[in-house]
Design a protein around this motif. Structure first.
Motif, mmCIF file in Angstrom:
data_model
loop_
_atom_site.group_PDB
_atom_site.id
_atom_site.type_symbol
_atom_site.label_atom_id
_atom_site.label_comp_id
_atom_site.label_asym_id
_atom_site.label_seq_id
_atom_site.Cartn_x
_atom_site.Cartn_y
_atom_site.Cartn_z
ATOM 1 N N THR A 132 2.165 17.722 20.851
ATOM 2 C CA THR A 132 2.378 19.160 20.661
ATOM 3 C C THR A 132 1.382 19.681 19.624
ATOM 4 O OG1 THR A 132 3.955 18.879 18.847
ATOM 5 C CG2 THR A 132 4.871 18.894 21.097
ATOM 6 N N ILE A 133 1.222 21.000 19.593
ATOM 7 C CA ILE A 133 0.336 21.609 18.592
ATOM 8 C C ILE A 133 0.840 21.270 17.186
ATOM 9 C CG2 ILE A 133 -0.488 23.810 17.642
ATOM 10 C CD1 ILE A 133 -1.883 23.036 20.278
ATOM 11 N N SER A 178 -0.139 17.812 16.392
ATOM 12 C CA SER A 178 -1.588 17.811 16.207
ATOM 13 C C SER A 178 -1.944 18.306 14.805
ATOM 14 C CB SER A 178 -2.237 18.698 17.271
ATOM 15 O OG SER A 178 -3.603 18.832 17.034
ATOM 16 N N ASP A 179 -1.327 19.401 14.396
ATOM 17 C CA ASP A 179 -1.553 19.938 13.051
ATOM 18 C C ASP A 179 -1.162 18.912 11.987
ATOM 19 O OD1 ASP A 179 -2.408 22.321 14.181
ATOM 20 O OD2 ASP A 179 -0.515 23.382 13.799
ATOM 21 N N VAL A 188 -2.889 20.670 23.751
ATOM 22 C CA VAL A 188 -3.343 19.857 22.616
ATOM 23 C C VAL A 188 -4.639 19.142 22.986
ATOM 24 C CG1 VAL A 188 -2.784 17.950 21.049
ATOM 25 C CG2 VAL A 188 -1.002 19.562 21.735
ATOM 26 N N PHE A 214 -7.424 21.557 22.863
ATOM 27 C CA PHE A 214 -7.806 21.826 21.470
ATOM 28 C C PHE A 214 -8.767 20.742 20.972
ATOM 29 C CE2 PHE A 214 -7.202 20.777 17.004
ATOM 30 C CZ PHE A 214 -7.541 21.973 16.392
#
Length: 192
Positions: free
Chosen positions: A89-90, A93-94, A155, A158
């Motif tokens: 998920t974002i 990822s963050d 993701v 990205f």
């Protein structure tokens, strides 16, 4: 060597991660294996995991981030690792990119396994019969593929855009040995 594998469930990334980890003598961190191991524990978290995983849903970012962070700073990861199934998920990822920055880690290679979803369904049904996995049935497969498209595919996009020098798309419909050779060649050549 720090490597991330992206791709839908059933794309063969777990098989490739195991082979590549052995070849490079680094640890393969499969979130699926970590979570399945946790299922054998007898505590409230394992009961919660059983409910989540048997329905085909993904484990919360908060739980998974902590499990991954603990693993990445462990001695067994000091020579490198392959992350298989994380980040999804974002938010994950963050967390991962922030974790890498805080710990002065560099992401060496990102492999994105691309495959037709019909082939994924066939592979997972075959795997279900061979490994007798309760999390591999047609309804769960469809839920997991929908989740992949909704959450994980963005993701991987990205990473593709922000790590283009070390992001590689892999045709996951090829034979296992051919994919393995391709991965090793990419690693030997280094970045694009």
């Amino acid at each position: 060597m720090k490597i991330v594998f992206f791709g839908p469930p059933g794309s063969g990334k777990g098989t490739q991660a195991k082979l590549l980890a052995k070849e490079l003598n680094i640890i393969h961190l499969s979130t699926g294996d970590i979570l399945r191991d946790k299922l054998s524990d007898d505590d409230s978290l394992s009961i919660k995991l059983k409910d989540i995983m048997s329905s085909g849903n993904l484990v919360s970012d908060e739980i998974l981030n902590q499990i991954i962070a603990n693993k990445l700073i462990s001695k067994e990861c000091s020579d490198g690792f392959i992350l298989d199934g994380y980040p999804r998920t974002i938010s994950q990822s963050d967390f991962l990119l922030s974790f890498f920055k805080r710990n002065s880690l560099i992401l060496d290679v990102i492999f994105n396994f691309k495959i037709d979803f019909k082939l994924v369904e066939e592979r997972i049904i075959l795997r279900s019969k061979q490994e007798q996995r309760s999390d591999d049935n047609i309804d769960v497969i469809k839920t997991r593929l929908d989740k992949y498209i909704e959450e994980t595919y963005p993701v991987s996009q990205f990473f593709s855009e922000n790590f283009s020098q070390n992001f590689f798309n892999i045709d996951a419909s090829q034979e296992v040995s051919k994919i393995q050779k391709e991965l090793i060649n990419i690693i030997k050549k280094g970045q694009k």
